[in-house]
Design a protein around this motif. Structure first.
Motif, mmCIF file in Angstrom:
data_model
loop_
_atom_site.group_PDB
_atom_site.id
_atom_site.type_symbol
_atom_site.label_atom_id
_atom_site.label_comp_id
_atom_site.label_asym_id
_atom_site.label_seq_id
_atom_site.Cartn_x
_atom_site.Cartn_y
_atom_site.Cartn_z
ATOM 1 N N ASP A 46 49.120 31.981 40.817
ATOM 2 C CA ASP A 46 49.763 32.986 41.665
ATOM 3 C C ASP A 46 48.906 34.241 41.743
ATOM 4 O O ASP A 46 48.724 34.817 42.818
ATOM 5 C CB ASP A 46 51.162 33.321 41.152
ATOM 6 N N GLN A 47 48.369 34.668 40.609
ATOM 7 C CA GLN A 47 47.496 35.844 40.610
ATOM 8 C C GLN A 47 46.269 35.604 41.476
ATOM 9 O O GLN A 47 45.886 36.463 42.266
ATOM 10 C CB GLN A 47 47.073 36.207 39.183
ATOM 11 N N ALA A 48 45.641 34.445 41.327
ATOM 12 C CA ALA A 48 44.443 34.131 42.114
ATOM 13 C C ALA A 48 44.764 34.110 43.603
ATOM 14 O O ALA A 48 43.985 34.617 44.426
ATOM 15 C CB ALA A 48 43.856 32.788 41.673
ATOM 16 N N ALA A 49 45.906 33.555 43.977
ATOM 17 C CA ALA A 49 46.297 33.515 45.387
ATOM 18 C C ALA A 49 46.530 34.914 45.943
ATOM 19 O O ALA A 49 46.134 35.218 47.077
ATOM 20 C CB ALA A 49 47.557 32.659 45.554
ATOM 21 N N ARG A 50 47.141 35.779 45.153
ATOM 22 C CA ARG A 50 47.382 37.157 45.613
ATOM 23 C C ARG A 50 46.073 37.933 45.756
ATOM 24 O O ARG A 50 45.895 38.687 46.708
ATOM 25 C CB ARG A 50 48.330 37.867 44.651
ATOM 26 N N ILE A 51 45.155 37.734 44.825
ATOM 27 C CA ILE A 51 43.842 38.403 44.919
ATOM 28 C C ILE A 51 43.097 37.903 46.142
ATOM 29 O O ILE A 51 42.531 38.684 46.908
ATOM 30 C CB ILE A 51 43.026 38.170 43.630
ATOM 31 N N ALA A 52 43.096 36.584 46.346
ATOM 32 C CA ALA A 52 42.420 36.005 47.509
ATOM 33 C C ALA A 52 43.022 36.543 48.805
ATOM 34 O O ALA A 52 42.293 36.811 49.766
ATOM 35 C CB ALA A 52 42.492 34.481 47.459
ATOM 36 N N ALA A 53 44.340 36.703 48.853
ATOM 37 C CA ALA A 53 44.991 37.231 50.058
ATOM 38 C C ALA A 53 44.547 38.665 50.346
ATOM 39 O O ALA A 53 44.306 39.035 51.500
ATOM 40 C CB ALA A 53 46.509 37.157 49.910
ATOM 41 N N ILE A 54 44.420 39.478 49.313
ATOM 42 C CA ILE A 54 43.947 40.863 49.483
ATOM 43 C C ILE A 54 42.522 40.860 50.028
ATOM 44 O O ILE A 54 42.199 41.552 50.983
ATOM 45 C CB ILE A 54 44.017 41.635 48.150
ATOM 46 N N MET A 55 41.662 40.053 49.415
ATOM 47 C CA MET A 55 40.263 40.006 49.835
ATOM 48 C C MET A 55 40.109 39.399 51.224
ATOM 49 O O MET A 55 39.274 39.848 52.008
ATOM 50 C CB MET A 55 39.437 39.222 48.825
ATOM 51 N N ALA A 56 40.906 38.384 51.540
ATOM 52 C CA ALA A 56 40.776 37.689 52.826
ATOM 53 C C ALA A 56 41.020 38.626 54.007
ATOM 54 O O ALA A 56 40.476 38.419 55.090
ATOM 55 C CB ALA A 56 41.734 36.500 52.885
ATOM 56 N N ARG A 57 41.807 39.665 53.808
ATOM 57 C CA ARG A 57 42.056 40.634 54.884
ATOM 58 C C ARG A 57 40.879 41.587 55.071
ATOM 59 O O ARG A 57 40.852 42.340 56.039
ATOM 60 C CB ARG A 57 43.320 41.431 54.587
ATOM 61 N N GLN A 58 39.919 41.558 54.162
ATOM 62 C CA GLN A 58 38.839 42.533 54.201
ATOM 63 C C GLN A 58 37.441 41.925 54.315
ATOM 64 O O GLN A 58 36.464 42.658 54.434
ATOM 65 C CB GLN A 58 38.909 43.410 52.944
ATOM 66 N N VAL A 59 37.337 40.603 54.261
ATOM 67 C CA VAL A 59 36.033 39.935 54.335
ATOM 68 C C VAL A 59 36.073 38.826 55.375
ATOM 69 O O VAL A 59 37.144 38.404 55.805
ATOM 70 C CB VAL A 59 35.604 39.356 52.961
ATOM 71 N N ILE A 60 34.906 38.355 55.770
ATOM 72 C CA ILE A 60 34.821 37.291 56.764
ATOM 73 C C ILE A 60 35.007 35.920 56.122
ATOM 74 O O ILE A 60 35.711 35.071 56.647
ATOM 75 C CB ILE A 60 33.470 37.348 57.501
ATOM 76 N N THR A 61 34.384 35.687 54.977
ATOM 77 C CA THR A 61 34.410 34.379 54.348
ATOM 78 C C THR A 61 34.801 34.501 52.888
ATOM 79 O O THR A 61 34.282 35.350 52.168
ATOM 80 C CB THR A 61 33.022 33.708 54.430
ATOM 81 N N LEU A 62 35.689 33.626 52.443
ATOM 82 C CA LEU A 62 36.081 33.536 51.051
ATOM 83 C C LEU A 62 35.982 32.069 50.670
ATOM 84 O O LEU A 62 36.707 31.229 51.204
ATOM 85 C CB LEU A 62 37.513 34.056 50.881
ATOM 86 N N ASN A 63 35.049 31.731 49.794
ATOM 87 C CA ASN A 63 34.784 30.342 49.418
ATOM 88 C C ASN A 63 35.378 30.022 48.054
ATOM 89 O O ASN A 63 35.248 30.811 47.124
ATOM 90 C CB ASN A 63 33.269 30.090 49.336
ATOM 91 N N VAL A 64 35.982 28.857 47.936
ATOM 92 C CA VAL A 64 36.445 28.374 46.644
ATOM 93 C C VAL A 64 35.361 27.450 46.097
ATOM 94 O O VAL A 64 34.972 26.489 46.743
ATOM 95 C CB VAL A 64 37.785 27.620 46.771
ATOM 96 N N MET A 65 34.868 27.789 44.925
ATOM 97 C CA MET A 65 33.768 27.045 44.318
ATOM 98 C C MET A 65 34.303 26.167 43.182
ATOM 99 O O MET A 65 35.249 26.534 42.521
ATOM 100 C CB MET A 65 32.742 28.005 43.714
ATOM 101 N N GLY A 66 33.652 25.061 42.940
ATOM 102 C CA GLY A 66 34.014 24.196 41.829
ATOM 103 C C GLY A 66 33.185 24.447 40.595
ATOM 104 O O GLY A 66 33.547 24.034 39.506
ATOM 105 N N SER A 67 32.065 25.145 40.743
ATOM 106 C CA SER A 67 31.149 25.369 39.632
ATOM 107 C C SER A 67 30.951 26.862 39.395
ATOM 108 O O SER A 67 30.311 27.534 40.209
ATOM 109 C CB SER A 67 29.794 24.721 39.932
ATOM 110 N N PRO A 68 31.470 27.396 38.292
ATOM 111 C CA PRO A 68 31.258 28.810 38.001
ATOM 112 C C PRO A 68 29.779 29.184 37.872
ATOM 113 O O PRO A 68 29.355 30.225 38.365
ATOM 114 C CB PRO A 68 31.984 29.016 36.675
ATOM 115 N N ALA A 69 28.978 28.327 37.233
ATOM 116 C CA ALA A 69 27.551 28.628 37.077
ATOM 117 C C ALA A 69 26.875 28.725 38.437
ATOM 118 O O ALA A 69 26.066 29.634 38.677
ATOM 119 C CB ALA A 69 26.876 27.568 36.219
ATOM 120 N N LEU A 70 27.213 27.820 39.360
ATOM 121 C CA LEU A 70 26.642 27.876 40.701
ATOM 122 C C LEU A 70 27.140 29.107 41.447
ATOM 123 O O LEU A 70 26.388 29.720 42.202
ATOM 124 C CB LEU A 70 26.964 26.604 41.487
ATOM 125 N N GLY A 71 28.382 29.501 41.236
ATOM 126 C CA GLY A 71 28.898 30.727 41.848
ATOM 127 C C GLY A 71 28.069 31.932 41.444
ATOM 128 O O GLY A 71 27.680 32.747 42.285
#
Length: 150
Positions: A46-71
């Motif tokens: 729920d926290q991650a979804a709320r943070i993503a929603a805040i950011m999504a209103r302010q950026v063009i692209t928001l990617n969900v990654m499977g690898s933290p090291a690659l991120g």
């Protein structure tokens, strides 16, 4: 292949890499490249979804990654502006942390303190937009913090 040592610059396939030097606001939001981890335990979803929603209103692209090291490596190479996660272990990011910091990036825990003692939350970015990313996370994390004594 990403690589770095304590005494060298970060590289990608042998070429030196560095984080994007963008500022906050329009300059940052009009360029793609914000990442978060897709692996989150249920209590943090729920926290991650709320943070993503805040950011999504302010950026063009928001990617969900499977690898933290690659991120972290994508931030280090300028492919993304920032990366954050709420539920990781230090071994998920330790190698990427070296590459990111040697490329000029900033890595903290989700509260802006040392990443070495994180409770699972991490933020990686250039130092310019790190504060904005931290504020987005803190707005949600502080709002949903459990009440003391309850």
């Amino acid at each position: 292949m990403f690589a770095a040592t304590l005494s060298s610059h970060s590289t990608l396939n042998g070429a030196t890499i560095g984080v994007q030097q963008i500022s906050e606001g329009f300059d940052a939001s009009r360029r793609p490249g914000w990442g978060l981890t897709g692996r989150t335990i249920r209590t943090k979803q729920d926290q991650a979804a709320r943070i993503a929603a805040i950011m999504a209103r302010q950026v063009i692209t928001l990617n969900v990654m499977g690898s933290p090291a690659l991120g972290l490596c994508n931030v280090a190479s300028g492919r993304m502006h920032a990366y954050w996660a709420l539920d990781l272990k230090i071994w998920d990011i330790a190698a990427g942390a070296l590459i990111l910091t040697r490329a000029g990036g900033t890595l903290t825990d989700a509260h802006g303190a040392s990443w070495l003692f994180s409770d699972g939350g991490y933020i990686a970015s250039n130092s310019i937009i790190h504060g904005w990313t931290l504020r987005c996370l803190q707005g949600v994390l502080e709002d949903q913090a459990p009440l003391r004594g309850h």
